[in-house]
Design an enzyme around this catalytic site. Structure first.
Site, PDB file in Angstrom:
ATOM      1  N   ARG A  57       0.861  -1.183   0.000  1.00 59.70           N
ATOM      2  CA  ARG A  57       0.000   0.000   0.000  1.00 59.70           C
ATOM      3  C   ARG A  57       0.901   1.237   0.000  1.00 59.70           C
ATOM      4  NH1 ARG A  57       2.465   1.751   3.543  1.00 59.70           N
ATOM      5  NH2 ARG A  57       0.922   3.389   3.715  1.00 59.70           N
ATOM      6  N   GLY A  58       0.261   2.408  -0.110  1.00 58.60           N
ATOM      7  CA  GLY A  58       1.035   3.632  -0.297  1.00 58.60           C
ATOM      8  C   GLY A  58       1.101   3.895  -1.789  1.00 58.60           C
ATOM      9  N   ALA A  59       0.745   5.132  -2.194  1.00 60.26           N
ATOM     10  CA  ALA A  59       0.556   5.432  -3.618  1.00 60.26           C
ATOM     11  C   ALA A  59       1.730   4.996  -4.512  1.00 60.26           C
ATOM     12  CB  ALA A  59       0.248   6.925  -3.777  1.00 60.26           C
ATOM     13  N   ARG A 105      -7.550  -0.190  -6.737  1.00 70.49           N
ATOM     14  CA  ARG A 105      -7.707   0.897  -5.769  1.00 70.49           C
ATOM     15  C   ARG A 105      -7.850   2.199  -6.558  1.00 70.49           C
ATOM     16  NH1 ARG A 105      -4.260   1.111  -0.524  1.00 70.49           N
ATOM     17  NH2 ARG A 105      -6.210   2.045   0.172  1.00 70.49           N
ATOM     18  N   GLN A 213      -2.029   1.988   9.840  1.00 72.54           N
ATOM     19  CA  GLN A 213      -0.752   2.111   9.126  1.00 72.54           C
ATOM     20  C   GLN A 213       0.266   2.929   9.929  1.00 72.54           C
ATOM     21  OE1 GLN A 213      -3.761   2.467   7.794  1.00 72.54           O
ATOM     22  NE2 GLN A 213      -3.840   1.991   5.620  1.00 72.54           N
ATOM     23  N   ASP A 254      -2.125  10.777  -1.848  1.00 74.44           N
ATOM     24  CA  ASP A 254      -2.481   9.751  -2.843  1.00 74.44           C
ATOM     25  C   ASP A 254      -2.781  10.370  -4.193  1.00 74.44           C
ATOM     26  OD1 ASP A 254      -3.003   8.256  -0.207  1.00 74.44           O
ATOM     27  OD2 ASP A 254      -3.003   6.739  -1.801  1.00 74.44           O
ATOM     28  N   ASN A 264      -5.605  12.218   0.810  1.00 67.86           N
ATOM     29  CA  ASN A 264      -4.677  11.360   1.561  1.00 67.86           C
ATOM     30  C   ASN A 264      -5.499  10.574   2.583  1.00 67.86           C
ATOM     31  OD1 ASN A 264      -1.921  10.501   2.106  1.00 67.86           O
ATOM     32  ND2 ASN A 264      -2.097  11.542   4.064  1.00 67.86           N
ATOM     33  N   LYS A 265      -4.853   9.722   3.312  1.00 74.55           N
ATOM     34  CA  LYS A 265      -5.514   8.820   4.255  1.00 74.55           C
ATOM     35  C   LYS A 265      -6.548   9.535   5.117  1.00 74.55           C
ATOM     36  CE  LYS A 265      -5.196   5.305   4.590  1.00 74.55           C
ATOM     37  NZ  LYS A 265      -6.203   4.448   3.887  1.00 74.55           N
TER      38      LYS A 265
HETATM   39  O1  MRU Z   1      -4.510   3.011   2.264  1.00 72.74           O
HETATM   40  P1  MRU Z   1      -3.043   3.257   2.155  1.00 72.74           P
HETATM   41  O2  MRU Z   1      -2.242   2.649   3.257  1.00 72.74           O
HETATM   42  O3  MRU Z   1      -2.521   2.857   0.780  1.00 72.74           O
HETATM   43  O4  MRU Z   1      -2.894   4.826   2.258  1.00 72.74           O
HETATM   44  C1  MRU Z   1      -1.612   5.394   2.125  1.00 72.74           C
HETATM   45  C2  MRU Z   1      -1.583   6.860   2.307  1.00 72.74           C
HETATM   46  O5  MRU Z   1      -2.582   7.496   2.531  1.00 72.74           O
HETATM   47  C3  MRU Z   1      -0.247   7.541   2.134  1.00 72.74           C
HETATM   48  O6  MRU Z   1      -0.173   8.688   2.906  1.00 72.74           O
HETATM   49  C4  MRU Z   1      -0.052   7.945   0.670  1.00 72.74           C
HETATM   50  O7  MRU Z   1      -0.334   6.872  -0.199  1.00 72.74           O
HETATM   51  C5  MRU Z   1       1.322   8.428   0.390  1.00 72.74           C
HETATM   52  S1  MRU Z   1       2.517   7.124   0.465  1.00 72.74           S
HETATM   53  C6  MRU Z   1       4.027   7.805   0.074  1.00 72.74           C
END
Ligand code: MRU
Length: 379
Positions: A57-59, A105, A213, A254, A264-265
């Site tokens: 996970r993470g963009a 996603r 996370q 994201d 973002n999250k």
């Molecule tokens: O649902 P996730 O864990 O994929 O969400 C991740 C985030 O919100 C991060 O802040 C974002 O993707 C940036 S990662 C460098």
């Protein structure tokens, strides 16, 4: 791989390609912090499942995984199909794989960005020999990962300038660190860079309900890097700020719209509102691949909604009475006026954001061949 370990603060890569090119090797992040296990994914379905279920996970890491997924699926097909490989069959399977990954996603723009690049390479190479096509896809996937690693390094250098030399309390949300990227992270890159320079950092990690996370991943990797870290539940952030313990906030993103609105999250928006109330700078760190100039504002960013069971806490130990509804968006949108600055690989962007973002992305979107990032210049 000593150089890799150094650049990533000793934190394992979230994803890579197997030596034989036929599998994606992926650190299963759902098991952290208690278990560190790599999965060998040998089918496109497994790669898609790993992205949907947040094993990765993470963009940026999602985009890199999708690129490796397409490259390895093509390599397997080329090596298992009888000669000569029919390019029409190969193309149709490739396109179907790409569509499947695209659906996993919806919010992180790095996913379609990486898939577009892979599709563009396929189109350019499909008229040549099939082995060269497979190699071209592998090269492009490696390039996507390599560029991300370099962009993280640059974000670290630019962001470090915003951290006071005599030390700082820094609050982050979710995980935008090495586990979310091909390099040292986005939000955490300035933290690691400052830490390496001997600047004392106290990192505060919001736990990030419902999938934790921040607690599970940010705290784990910060410890690995030797950064002092403290976890708080999301609702505690305003109280921590009121006590004067947070000097600045840095989060990842994201997808950022052309006007600077930030997806973002979930919970990021609340942190931004609270930071503004307390007069604390709120920074968003991201590589240029996370900007989406086609989304004019946050209203045009698709927000992923996830299974209510993530909030209910599972069938065995439900924390929500049966019959009560559950709202579970995975992301929120922070309006650009709450952002003090964007920390990017191309420098720090200050308001007004629309021209600053357009300038960073340039006429070609800041992209090289196949939409790749042009990283010719820089620190
Ligand atoms: O649902 P996730 O864990 O994929 O969400 C991740 C985030 O919100 C991060 O802040 C974002 O993707 C940036 S990662 C460098």
């Amino acid at each position: 791989m000593p150089e890799e370990t150094h650049a990533r603060e000793g934190i394992p890569l979230p994803v890579r390609r197997s030596e034989d090119g036929k599998a994606v090797l992926l650190l299963d992040q759902t098991l952290l912090p208690t278990e560190e296990r790599y999965l060998r994914l040998e089918s496109l379905d497994e790669v898609a499942e790993a992205i949907s279920s947040l094993r990765v996970r993470g963009a940026p890491a999602i985009g890199i995984t999708a690129a490796f997924g397409l490259a390895t699926a093509t390599r397997r097909r080329v090596e298992t199909h009888p000669e000569p490989v029919d390019i029409t069959v190969l193309r149709s399977a490739f396109q179907s794989d790409s569509r499947q990954l695209r659906r996993t996603r919806p919010t992180a723009v790095n996913l379609p960005w990486a898939l577009d690049r892979m599709e563009s390479v396929f189109e350019s190479a499909e008229s040549g020999p099939v082995p060269a096509l497979a190699r071209a896809l592998e090269d492009e996937a490696d390039r996507i990962a390599g560029e991300d690693r370099e962009m993280c390094r640059r974000i670290g250098l630019h962001g470090r300038e915003l951290i006071p030399e005599d030390g700082a309390g820094i609050l982050t949300h979710c995980n935008a660190g090495a586990l979310a990227t091909g390099g040292m992270g986005t939000a955490l890159a300035p933290v690691y860079t400052a830490h390496k320079m001997g600047i004392p950092i106290r990192l505060f990690a919001g736990e990030t309900r419902p999938l934790l996370q921040g607690a599970r991943l940010t705290a784990w990797e910060a410890q690995r890097a030797g950064v002092e870290v403290e976890v708080l539940t999301d609702s505690m952030a305003p109280a921590l700020m009121a006590q004067g313990r947070v000097d600045l906030v840095i989060v990842g993103a994201d997808r950022v719209a052309a006007n600077g609105d930030v997806a973002n999250k979930i919970g990021t928006y609340g942190v931004a509102v609270s930071a503004r109330h307390h007069g604390i700078p709120f920074y968003v760190a991201l590589p240029r691949s996370t900007f989406d100039p086609a989304a004019l504002s946050g209203a045009q960013i698709p927000i992923e909604f996830r299974d209510p069971m993530e909030v209910r806490g599972g069938r065995d130990k439900s924390t929500v009475p049966e019959g009560a509804g559950v709202w579970n968006p995975a992301f929120d949108v922070t309006p650009s006026h709450l952002v003090t600055a964007f920390i990017t690989d191309g420098g720090v962007l200050r308001p007004p954001y629309e021209p600053a973002i357009a300038d960073l992305l340039g006429a070609g979107g800041g992209k090289g061949p196949h939409g790749g990032v042009d990283l010719e210049e820089g620190p």
